[in-house]
Design a protein around this motif. Sequence first.
Motif, PDB file in Angstrom:
ATOM      1  N   UNK A 179       0.830  -1.205   0.000  1.00 42.50           N
ATOM      2  CA  UNK A 179       0.000   0.000   0.000  1.00 42.50           C
ATOM      3  C   UNK A 179       0.862   1.252   0.000  1.00 42.50           C
ATOM      4  N   UNK A 180       1.950   1.228   0.757  1.00 41.48           N
ATOM      5  CA  UNK A 180       2.838   2.395   0.799  1.00 41.48           C
ATOM      6  C   UNK A 180       3.474   2.648  -0.573  1.00 41.48           C
ATOM      7  N   UNK A 181       3.942   1.598  -1.245  1.00 38.58           N
ATOM      8  CA  UNK A 181       4.524   1.766  -2.584  1.00 38.58           C
ATOM      9  C   UNK A 181       3.485   2.255  -3.580  1.00 38.58           C
ATOM     10  N   UNK A 182       2.247   1.777  -3.452  1.00 44.04           N
ATOM     11  CA  UNK A 182       1.188   2.256  -4.338  1.00 44.04           C
ATOM     12  C   UNK A 182       0.926   3.743  -4.135  1.00 44.04           C
ATOM     13  N   UNK A 183       0.954   4.180  -2.878  1.00 39.58           N
ATOM     14  CA  UNK A 183       0.728   5.598  -2.581  1.00 39.58           C
ATOM     15  C   UNK A 183       1.839   6.451  -3.187  1.00 39.58           C
ATOM     16  N   UNK A 184       3.089   6.004  -3.028  1.00 40.04           N
ATOM     17  CA  UNK A 184       4.210   6.753  -3.595  1.00 40.04           C
ATOM     18  C   UNK A 184       4.137   6.787  -5.117  1.00 40.04           C
ATOM     19  N   UNK A 185       3.745   5.661  -5.725  1.00 39.30           N
ATOM     20  CA  UNK A 185       3.605   5.629  -7.183  1.00 39.30           C
ATOM     21  C   UNK A 185       2.499   6.567  -7.647  1.00 39.30           C
ATOM     22  N   UNK A 186       1.397   6.606  -6.888  1.00 36.30           N
ATOM     23  CA  UNK A 186       0.300   7.499  -7.252  1.00 36.30           C
ATOM     24  C   UNK A 186       0.716   8.958  -7.133  1.00 36.30           C
ATOM     25  N   UNK A 187       1.462   9.301  -6.078  1.00 36.66           N
ATOM     26  CA  UNK A 187       1.933  10.678  -5.933  1.00 36.66           C
ATOM     27  C   UNK A 187       2.874  11.052  -7.069  1.00 36.66           C
ATOM     28  N   UNK A 188       3.758  10.123  -7.428  1.00 36.00           N
ATOM     29  CA  UNK A 188       4.675  10.398  -8.535  1.00 36.00           C
ATOM     30  C   UNK A 188       3.912  10.585  -9.843  1.00 36.00           C
ATOM     31  N   UNK A 189       2.848   9.813 -10.023  1.00 34.12           N
ATOM     32  CA  UNK A 189       2.063   9.940 -11.248  1.00 34.12           C
ATOM     33  C   UNK A 189       1.313  11.272 -11.296  1.00 34.12           C
ATOM     34  N   UNK A 190       0.809  11.731 -10.156  1.00 32.04           N
ATOM     35  CA  UNK A 190       0.169  13.046 -10.111  1.00 32.04           C
ATOM     36  C   UNK A 190       1.137  14.132 -10.539  1.00 32.04           C
ATOM     37  N   UNK A 191       2.366  14.061 -10.020  1.00 34.88           N
ATOM     38  CA  UNK A 191       3.373  15.068 -10.343  1.00 34.88           C
ATOM     39  C   UNK A 191       3.687  15.039 -11.825  1.00 34.88           C
ATOM     40  N   UNK A 192       3.866  13.815 -12.367  1.00 35.80           N
ATOM     41  CA  UNK A 192       4.286  13.727 -13.767  1.00 35.80           C
ATOM     42  C   UNK A 192       3.172  14.095 -14.728  1.00 35.80           C
ATOM     43  N   UNK A 193       1.911  13.727 -14.393  1.00 36.28           N
ATOM     44  CA  UNK A 193       0.812  14.080 -15.287  1.00 36.28           C
ATOM     45  C   UNK A 193       0.559  15.578 -15.313  1.00 36.28           C
ATOM     46  N   UNK A 194       0.998  16.290 -14.277  1.00 35.60           N
ATOM     47  CA  UNK A 194       0.863  17.744 -14.271  1.00 35.60           C
ATOM     48  C   UNK A 194       1.947  18.423 -15.087  1.00 35.60           C
ATOM     49  N   UNK A 195       2.927  17.671 -15.544  1.00 39.02           N
ATOM     50  CA  UNK A 195       4.078  18.266 -16.235  1.00 39.02           C
ATOM     51  C   UNK A 195       3.746  18.497 -17.698  1.00 39.02           C
TER      52      UNK A 195
END
Length: 640
Positions: free
Chosen positions: A615-631
Amino acid sequence: MPRNKISDIVEGRILQLLRWGYSQSLIVNILKLDGIHVSQPTVSNVKQKIGRQRNSESKIKIFRKKPSQTPSIIKKVIEKIDVKEPPTQRAIAKDLHISQSTVSNIIKNSGFTLRKKQKVQKLTSSNVMKRGQRSFKLYRRLARGRYKNFIPTDETWFYLDETSGRRKVCYIKKTDPDYDRMIIQQNTSRPKGFMVWGGVSSQGKTTLRFVTPGTKVNSNYYINNVLKPFLTKDVPRLFRKGKKLKWIFHQDSAPSHTAKETIKFLEQNKIHYITPQEWMPASPDAAPMDYSIWGHLKQQLNKTRIDSIEELKKKILYEWRKMNETRRYFSTPCIQSSTQIIDDSDKLFSMAPRFQKVVRTTRRDDTEISRCIKYSMFGFNILFWILGFMITAIGIYAWIEKDTFDNFGRLTMRGTLFFDPALVFVLVGVFMFCIGFAGCVGSLRENTCLLLFFSFALAIIFFAQLAFGTLVFIYREKVKNEGEKQLMIMIESYRDDPDLQNMIDWIQRDWLHCCGVNNYRNWESNIYFNCSSKIVGSVEACGVPASCCRAEYFHNNKQCGYGTLESSAGTHMIYTDGCLPKASQWFERHILPVAIVVVVLAVLQILGICFAQNLRNDILAQKAKWIWHAHPMMNYYRHQ
């Protein structure tokens, strides 16, 4: 004041020159050579056939009908701009016979905007595959401030030909262009220059190291002349004591860097370095030395003329000392934490794709977080949390009932503090409460810190249980003797603690049907049941507790244990076997159920650790995806 009139002869000459294709400014110059002075607006008025306005005393207002933005015109404009290589607005206006302002209004009202293209590395299919495999792992390694301990290094060549002080732009006349100014002649022979090695970090710059021209840079030269001085001089200066083990070294994939001797040297000195297999290909912006620093130095060197190699070295050192490494390094879009990426989202950040599922369109199309794992963690831990709270409350209530807070020394007097059931309940309950809280809130609120604490706590419990079982098996005789000693202390304190008394009674009467530790005569060590208590008139002297009585006698006679320690007394009404041998026999008879319970508990703990980390790795992956999709560069990588 009335306007000046021009003669019909001058107007005729202007019309003739216009028919021959001369521009308005050239017509003005031609007439000036003949002594006729007219302005360019006058030529424009003649061209547009508004002579009456030109000769009139008051200005005549001419209203031009605004071209209508018909659906067909709008569609044609959108078709022309919605391509990879759109034409200019002037070309569109000329092609569709409309004004340039009309084209601009159509583009603005249609939701389009003009943006300058950014240059990025061209990615092959192999590059995309490697980035998908490596980028997120590298991002996790350097994100959240850890990039500050990152030291990227690189080498580059400096040539005298690049320091001539010549500008790369020039001005030429439209009427008489001097094309020789636009040419920069280059010497095709081998230029004079040398190689320079350097590096930067958030703590400062390394010392520049110059490679003598003609020297072959192999692994031995690189180790002795670059790495060893770097480790002995630069690292202690950049990273003070206590921080030396935290820095991360990066170098490119030059042959001298990837040689076996170089890798062996780095591993022997315990240097944390990023291997070529971990680094993403075609990412110059992830290596600021290659992307920004060298280019800045060469730009500064090109402003002055340098005539010799020695002068070039001095100028490089001067510019290197003058350069503010913090500004230069952190203004480049290199490895940054998630907060900085959001703040600097307009900068190019070629760390992506950080994970393989980078082609998703927006962050809400799909989530990396498994709802099944999330709510399973929440449901299990909320029960665990409530159970821990209840156990803690029971332990505290038991302490209050027996005035433990007022008479705490009574428990510590004989070393029975850690055998107090109420204390055991409080400690176990508090531990369960903390773990349940971390797992419950961490999973519900998607808090990575609480999930990390939850998984570490379960891991500590699991390995502590494993170590305890191993030690008990290895030192079983010593453990048996120590357990016998502690049980004898509990017998001696039988009447001092009501909870301890109830626990011993339950073990002897309801669970093991035993009496004492090894046999019933162990109760002689208790001052209340010792035969010497007859002197003070104790009725329990030379007896055993009522919990030692057999079930068939206990219900009819609560004093069945009195006098059983006398030599002439009978023992048919009490249990004579000790609780320690009885416990050994009970475990031997129930070895399979006990093993099943132990295995189930271990599996539950392992699953809890795995679920929390997943669950922790999924949360970190989701946060990274939010950052990258905003780029803004996301669209580029989606189509690679």
